[in-house]
Design an enzyme around this catalytic site. Structure first.
Site, PDB file in Angstrom:
ATOM      1  N   GLY A  18      28.030  49.855  36.925  1.00  0.00           N
ATOM      2  CA  GLY A  18      28.220  49.097  38.161  1.00  0.00           C
ATOM      3  C   GLY A  18      29.686  48.958  38.533  1.00  0.00           C
ATOM      4  O   GLY A  18      30.584  49.326  37.771  1.00  0.00           O
ATOM      5  N   ASP A  19      29.921  48.483  39.771  1.00  0.00           N
ATOM      6  CA  ASP A  19      31.271  48.222  40.283  1.00  0.00           C
ATOM      7  C   ASP A  19      32.156  49.462  40.310  1.00  0.00           C
ATOM      8  O   ASP A  19      33.372  49.376  40.136  1.00  0.00           O
ATOM      9  CB  ASP A  19      31.959  47.110  39.454  1.00  0.00           C
ATOM     10  CG  ASP A  19      31.146  45.837  39.455  1.00  0.00           C
ATOM     11  OD1 ASP A  19      30.501  45.550  40.479  1.00  0.00           O
ATOM     12  OD2 ASP A  19      31.149  45.135  38.424  1.00  0.00           O
ATOM     13  N   GLY A  21      32.655  51.293  42.907  1.00  0.00           N
ATOM     14  CA  GLY A  21      33.255  51.485  44.232  1.00  0.00           C
ATOM     15  C   GLY A  21      32.246  52.035  45.228  1.00  0.00           C
ATOM     16  O   GLY A  21      32.603  52.727  46.181  1.00  0.00           O
ATOM     17  N   LYS A  22      30.969  51.683  45.007  1.00  0.00           N
ATOM     18  CA  LYS A  22      29.895  52.182  45.875  1.00  0.00           C
ATOM     19  C   LYS A  22      30.090  51.699  47.314  1.00  0.00           C
ATOM     20  O   LYS A  22      29.885  52.439  48.271  1.00  0.00           O
ATOM     21  CB  LYS A  22      28.521  51.703  45.351  1.00  0.00           C
ATOM     22  CG  LYS A  22      28.206  52.218  43.959  1.00  0.00           C
ATOM     23  CD  LYS A  22      26.919  51.624  43.420  1.00  0.00           C
ATOM     24  CE  LYS A  22      26.998  50.156  43.072  1.00  0.00           C
ATOM     25  NZ  LYS A  22      27.887  49.822  41.955  1.00  0.00           N
ATOM     26  N   LYS A  71      32.821  50.951  48.945  1.00  0.00           N
ATOM     27  CA  LYS A  71      33.864  51.714  49.638  1.00  0.00           C
ATOM     28  C   LYS A  71      33.314  53.066  50.105  1.00  0.00           C
ATOM     29  O   LYS A  71      33.517  53.473  51.240  1.00  0.00           O
ATOM     30  CB  LYS A  71      35.081  51.937  48.726  1.00  0.00           C
ATOM     31  CG  LYS A  71      36.008  52.970  49.313  1.00  0.00           C
ATOM     32  CD  LYS A  71      37.309  53.201  48.644  1.00  0.00           C
ATOM     33  CE  LYS A  71      37.934  54.462  49.274  1.00  0.00           C
ATOM     34  NZ  LYS A  71      39.320  54.681  48.957  1.00  0.00           N
ATOM     35  N   GLY A 102      27.728  43.195  44.253  1.00  0.00           N
ATOM     36  CA  GLY A 102      28.881  42.793  45.054  1.00  0.00           C
ATOM     37  C   GLY A 102      29.606  44.059  45.447  1.00  0.00           C
ATOM     38  O   GLY A 102      30.197  44.716  44.599  1.00  0.00           O
ATOM     39  N   HIS A 103      29.489  44.457  46.697  1.00  0.00           N
ATOM     40  CA  HIS A 103      30.054  45.720  47.161  1.00  0.00           C
ATOM     41  C   HIS A 103      31.224  45.445  48.103  1.00  0.00           C
ATOM     42  O   HIS A 103      31.044  44.790  49.130  1.00  0.00           O
ATOM     43  CB  HIS A 103      28.983  46.561  47.852  1.00  0.00           C
ATOM     44  CG  HIS A 103      27.881  46.983  46.916  1.00  0.00           C
ATOM     45  ND1 HIS A 103      26.794  47.721  47.305  1.00  0.00           N
ATOM     46  CD2 HIS A 103      27.710  46.766  45.586  1.00  0.00           C
ATOM     47  CE1 HIS A 103      26.001  47.941  46.258  1.00  0.00           C
ATOM     48  NE2 HIS A 103      26.550  47.360  45.209  1.00  0.00           N
ATOM     49  N   GLN A 153      24.261  48.153  41.274  1.00  0.00           N
ATOM     50  CA  GLN A 153      24.448  48.254  39.816  1.00  0.00           C
ATOM     51  C   GLN A 153      24.804  49.713  39.475  1.00  0.00           C
ATOM     52  O   GLN A 153      25.458  50.359  40.268  1.00  0.00           O
ATOM     53  CB  GLN A 153      23.207  47.773  39.047  1.00  0.00           C
ATOM     54  CG  GLN A 153      22.945  46.268  39.172  1.00  0.00           C
ATOM     55  CD  GLN A 153      22.281  45.870  40.463  1.00  0.00           C
ATOM     56  OE1 GLN A 153      21.232  46.361  40.806  1.00  0.00           O
ATOM     57  NE2 GLN A 153      22.897  44.964  41.192  1.00  0.00           N
ATOM     58  N   ALA A 208      32.950  41.063  41.730  1.00  0.00           N
ATOM     59  CA  ALA A 208      32.921  40.724  43.150  1.00  0.00           C
ATOM     60  C   ALA A 208      31.845  39.674  43.438  1.00  0.00           C
ATOM     61  O   ALA A 208      31.853  39.040  44.488  1.00  0.00           O
ATOM     62  CB  ALA A 208      32.669  41.976  43.981  1.00  0.00           C
ATOM     63  N   LYS A 220      39.314  54.862  41.774  1.00  0.00           N
ATOM     64  CA  LYS A 220      40.305  54.046  41.056  1.00  0.00           C
ATOM     65  C   LYS A 220      41.238  54.856  40.168  1.00  0.00           C
ATOM     66  O   LYS A 220      41.686  54.376  39.131  1.00  0.00           O
ATOM     67  CB  LYS A 220      39.595  52.927  40.278  1.00  0.00           C
ATOM     68  CG  LYS A 220      38.720  52.064  41.203  1.00  0.00           C
ATOM     69  CD  LYS A 220      38.252  50.774  40.600  1.00  0.00           C
ATOM     70  CE  LYS A 220      39.221  49.650  40.766  1.00  0.00           C
ATOM     71  NZ  LYS A 220      38.634  48.311  40.582  1.00  0.00           N
TER      72      LYS A 220
HETATM   73  P1  GDP Z   1      30.726  48.357  43.903  1.00  0.00           P
HETATM   74  O1  GDP Z   1      29.911  47.251  43.352  1.00  0.00           O
HETATM   75  O2  GDP Z   1      30.412  49.655  43.264  1.00  0.00           O
HETATM   76  O3  GDP Z   1      30.685  48.444  45.399  1.00  0.00           O
HETATM   77  O4  GDP Z   1      32.243  48.033  43.510  1.00  0.00           O
HETATM   78  P2  GDP Z   1      32.971  46.599  43.611  1.00  0.00           P
HETATM   79  O5  GDP Z   1      33.277  46.310  45.019  1.00  0.00           O
HETATM   80  O6  GDP Z   1      32.221  45.572  42.841  1.00  0.00           O
HETATM   81  O7  GDP Z   1      34.272  46.877  42.747  1.00  0.00           O
HETATM   82  C1  GDP Z   1      35.160  47.888  43.072  1.00  0.00           C
HETATM   83  C2  GDP Z   1      36.548  47.246  43.296  1.00  0.00           C
HETATM   84  O8  GDP Z   1      37.529  48.227  43.262  1.00  0.00           O
HETATM   85  C3  GDP Z   1      36.672  46.560  44.629  1.00  0.00           C
HETATM   86  O9  GDP Z   1      37.576  45.498  44.522  1.00  0.00           O
HETATM   87  C4  GDP Z   1      37.256  47.670  45.514  1.00  0.00           C
HETATM   88  O10 GDP Z   1      37.974  47.169  46.624  1.00  0.00           O
HETATM   89  C5  GDP Z   1      38.166  48.330  44.533  1.00  0.00           C
HETATM   90  N1  GDP Z   1      38.382  49.766  44.726  1.00  0.00           N
HETATM   91  C6  GDP Z   1      37.513  50.712  45.148  1.00  0.00           C
HETATM   92  N2  GDP Z   1      38.077  51.939  45.083  1.00  0.00           N
HETATM   93  C7  GDP Z   1      39.322  51.741  44.591  1.00  0.00           C
HETATM   94  C8  GDP Z   1      40.401  52.629  44.264  1.00  0.00           C
HETATM   95  O11 GDP Z   1      40.299  53.845  44.387  1.00  0.00           O
HETATM   96  N3  GDP Z   1      41.523  52.067  43.754  1.00  0.00           N
HETATM   97  C9  GDP Z   1      41.665  50.729  43.578  1.00  0.00           C
HETATM   98  N4  GDP Z   1      42.794  50.270  43.079  1.00  0.00           N
HETATM   99  N5  GDP Z   1      40.682  49.876  43.883  1.00  0.00           N
HETATM  100  C10 GDP Z   1      39.519  50.383  44.375  1.00  0.00           C
HETATM  101  P1  IMO Z   2      27.133  46.172  41.732  1.00  0.00           P
HETATM  102  O1  IMO Z   2      26.075  46.631  42.691  1.00  0.00           O
HETATM  103  C1  IMO Z   2      28.091  45.245  37.605  1.00  0.00           C
HETATM  104  C2  IMO Z   2      24.971  43.278  35.267  1.00  0.00           C
HETATM  105  C3  IMO Z   2      25.199  41.860  34.818  1.00  0.00           C
HETATM  106  C4  IMO Z   2      24.432  41.867  33.518  1.00  0.00           C
HETATM  107  C5  IMO Z   2      23.209  42.736  33.844  1.00  0.00           C
HETATM  108  C6  IMO Z   2      21.989  41.952  34.254  1.00  0.00           C
HETATM  109  O2  IMO Z   2      28.171  45.316  42.362  1.00  0.00           O
HETATM  110  O3  IMO Z   2      27.699  47.332  40.982  1.00  0.00           O
HETATM  111  P2  IMO Z   2      21.258  40.709  36.481  1.00  0.00           P
HETATM  112  O4  IMO Z   2      21.882  39.559  37.200  1.00  0.00           O
HETATM  113  O5  IMO Z   2      21.127  41.937  37.312  1.00  0.00           O
HETATM  114  O6  IMO Z   2      19.979  40.355  35.802  1.00  0.00           O
HETATM  115  O7  IMO Z   2      22.298  41.046  35.283  1.00  0.00           O
HETATM  116  O8  IMO Z   2      23.626  43.566  34.909  1.00  0.00           O
HETATM  117  N1  IMO Z   2      25.103  43.488  36.725  1.00  0.00           N
HETATM  118  C7  IMO Z   2      26.126  44.130  37.298  1.00  0.00           C
HETATM  119  N2  IMO Z   2      27.257  44.630  36.738  1.00  0.00           N
HETATM  120  N3  IMO Z   2      27.841  45.404  38.918  1.00  0.00           N
HETATM  121  C8  IMO Z   2      26.708  44.927  39.466  1.00  0.00           C
HETATM  122  O9  IMO Z   2      26.351  45.195  40.723  1.00  0.00           O
HETATM  123  C9  IMO Z   2      25.804  44.211  38.654  1.00  0.00           C
HETATM  124  N4  IMO Z   2      24.627  43.595  38.872  1.00  0.00           N
HETATM  125  C10 IMO Z   2      24.200  43.169  37.683  1.00  0.00           C
HETATM  126  O10 IMO Z   2      26.564  41.590  34.640  1.00  0.00           O
HETATM  127  O11 IMO Z   2      25.171  42.542  32.531  1.00  0.00           O
HETATM  128 MG    MG Z   3      30.196  45.353  42.473  1.00  0.00          MG
END
Ligand code: GDP
Ligand code: IMO
Ligand code: MG
Length: 432
Positions: A13-14, A16-17, A19, A41-42, A225, A300, A332
């Site tokens: 997860g996280d 950068g989906k 973006k 959290g996107h 995720q 996020a 990143k």
């Molecule tokens: P998602 O859940 O996959 O949409 O990702 P998140 O938004 O939770 O986390 C990605 C974080 O990295 C966010 O704060 C973005 O603004 C940031 N981000 C995305 N791409 C880049 C990158 O290429 N470089 C940096 N420094 N930050 C990035």
């Molecule tokens: P995005 O879409 C990162 C993780 C939680 C925990 C496990 C189970 O922003 O990438 P849950 O609340 O789903 O039952 O938690 O999954 N988790 C994530 N980790 N990014 C997420 O979403 C997540 N959504 C859940 O931290 O380990």
């Molecule tokens: Mg996220």
């Protein structure tokens, strides 16, 4: 050029989906969130302006996009309304651009109460969920005691049925967890939000998508995720409760697996994980702290610090096989600027043996030691670079090495959070 595309996370997860979806949705008719709920959290950053979305698909800020919340999602009405209000406050009027599947499952306050009570009881053994009620909502769906959005429209007895289920959960909350009961008033408020605010958005999204596919409309499916958090194919039990993988798109949306098209892996240039569970390449040292700080690796949704580590090629290859990726969006890269050397985990050492695939269980996975290949780092900033030739040679080498080892084409490299901070290597795959 493919008219349909899946964008999903290849790690925990996280990646950068948000973006990526925002970046490529400029010509798309529908953006469909296919699973999960407001655990996601996107983040989108458009010319410096940051927006974090939890339930609403990340293409919503493009005028022509219609956003769909698919049958496979669990949706909290109050969380959705809060998100719509926050967008409105920022000047984004998206109310008429959102459709909710009548087959999507309601996530209600007793799910949140159960999630919190369980995590509290498990203490050090906890999963580290986002405490948004995701697991309990999916459990209710599978146990056939959940409520679909359509039920609010068609079931005359929904309040009686809800009271019964509430009684059942309150019994567990009070007697097993010694936690306070949830009042029916709280549930009623959620129903009222649907009746008064969300009602007109509830529709048969399955037929709509069937029609859209027939018309060859451009559809982007947005995952939440990541692959390694998939309920069946992730690091169980430290996973979320839905199917986060490409196969989940067909299951969650009610469309054919043949209809999916391109499958793009959003992949961080290193690894992070938030919550508990095995993480072979985790760095509990200064380098881990450096990556966390440079990458601003804080959740996020929950604000929790994310655990950081080196790129795990064993997991990346597994993820590529599970999903059938047709391209990688590497994100990143800039976070690694300034490191003297960068490591890639190319295999695991497990009980004296070398493994190229991850064990399918958390216990042996915890015991895997990474075997690393070390590459030289680069000292120049890559932040905001959009041309391949401008990247430091060692950054180019790192990208190429990752591509060779995974065996999937890297279509773009993200060099900053902003939409603009994107270096395209092959635009054709993402053109829709
Ligand atoms: P998602 O859940 O996959 O949409 O990702 P998140 O938004 O939770 O986390 C990605 C974080 O990295 C966010 O704060 C973005 O603004 C940031 N981000 C995305 N791409 C880049 C990158 O290429 N470089 C940096 N420094 N930050 C990035
Ligand atoms: P995005 O879409 C990162 C993780 C939680 C925990 C496990 C189970 O922003 O990438 P849950 O609340 O789903 O039952 O938690 O999954 N988790 C994530 N980790 N990014 C997420 O979403 C997540 N959504 C859940 O931290 O380990
Ligand atoms: Mg996220």
């Amino acid at each position: 050029m493919n008219k349909r595309m899946v964008v999903l996370g290849s790690q925990w997860g996280d990646e950068g989906k948000g973006k990526l979806v925002d970046l490529i949705a400029n010509k798309v008719k529908y953006v469909v969130r296919f699973q999960g709920g407001h655990n996601a959290g996107h983040t989108l950053v458009i010319r410096g302006d940051k927006t974090v979305l939890h339930l609403i698909p990340s293409g919503i800020l493009h005028d022509q996009v219609m956003a769909i919340l698919a049958p496979g999602m669990v949706i909290s009405p109050s969380a959705l309304v809060k998100e719509l209000d926050q967008l409105k406050q920022k000047g984004f009027e998206v109310e008429n651009k959102l459709l909710i599947s009548d087959q999507a499952t309601l996530l209600l306050p007793y799910h949140v109460a159960l999630d919190k009570a369980r995590e509290k009881e498990k203490a050090s053994q906890k999963i580290g969920t986002t405490q948004r009620g995701i697991g309990p909502a999916y459990e209710d769906k599978i146990a056939r005691r959940g409520f679909k959005f359509g039920a609010v429209l068609y079931n005359q007895d929904i309040e009686t049925d809800l009271k019964e289920v509430l009684d059942y959960h309150n019994f567990v909350l009070q007697n097993y967890y010694q936690a306070p009961a949830v009042s029916f008033d709280e549930i009623k408020q959620e129903l009222d939000l649907i009746r008064n605010r969300l009602h007109s958005k509830i529709t048969d999204t399955t037929s709509l998508l069937h029609q859209a596919i027939e018309e060859n409309a451009a559809i982007l499916f947005e995952g939440a995720q990541g692959t390694l958090l998939d309920i069946d194919h992730g690091t169980y039990p430290f996973v979320t409760s839905s199917h986060t993988i490409a196969g989940g798109v067909a299951v969650s949306c009610g469309i054919s697996p043949n209809a999916i098209g391109e499958i793009i892996a959003v992949t961080k240039a290193y690894s992070t994980r938030v919550g508990s569970g095995p993480f072979p390449t985790e760095l509990i040292d200064e380098t881990g702290q450096f990556i966390q700080k440079q990458g601003n690796e804080f959740g996020a949704t929950t604000g929790r610090p994310r655990r950081c580590g080196w790129f795990d090629m064993v997991m990346a290859k597994y993820s590529a096989k599970v999903n059938g990726f047709t391209g990688i969006a590497l994100t990143k890269l800039d976070v690694l600027d300034g490191l003297p050397e960068i490591k890639i985990c190319v295999a695991y050492q497990y009980k004296g043996e070398k493994r190229l695939t991850p064990p399918n269980h958390a216990v042996p996975l915890e015991q895997c030691e990474p075997i690393y290949e070390t590459l030289p780092g680069w000292q120049q900033s890559t932040k905001g670079i959009v041309e391949w030739e401008q990247l430091p040679e060692n950054a180019q080498k790192y990208i190429k090495r990752l591509e060779t080892l995974v065996g999937v084409k890297i279509v773009l490299v993200s060099t900053g959070p902003d939409r603009e901070d994107t270096l395209w290597l092959d635009k054709t795959i993402c053109q829709m």
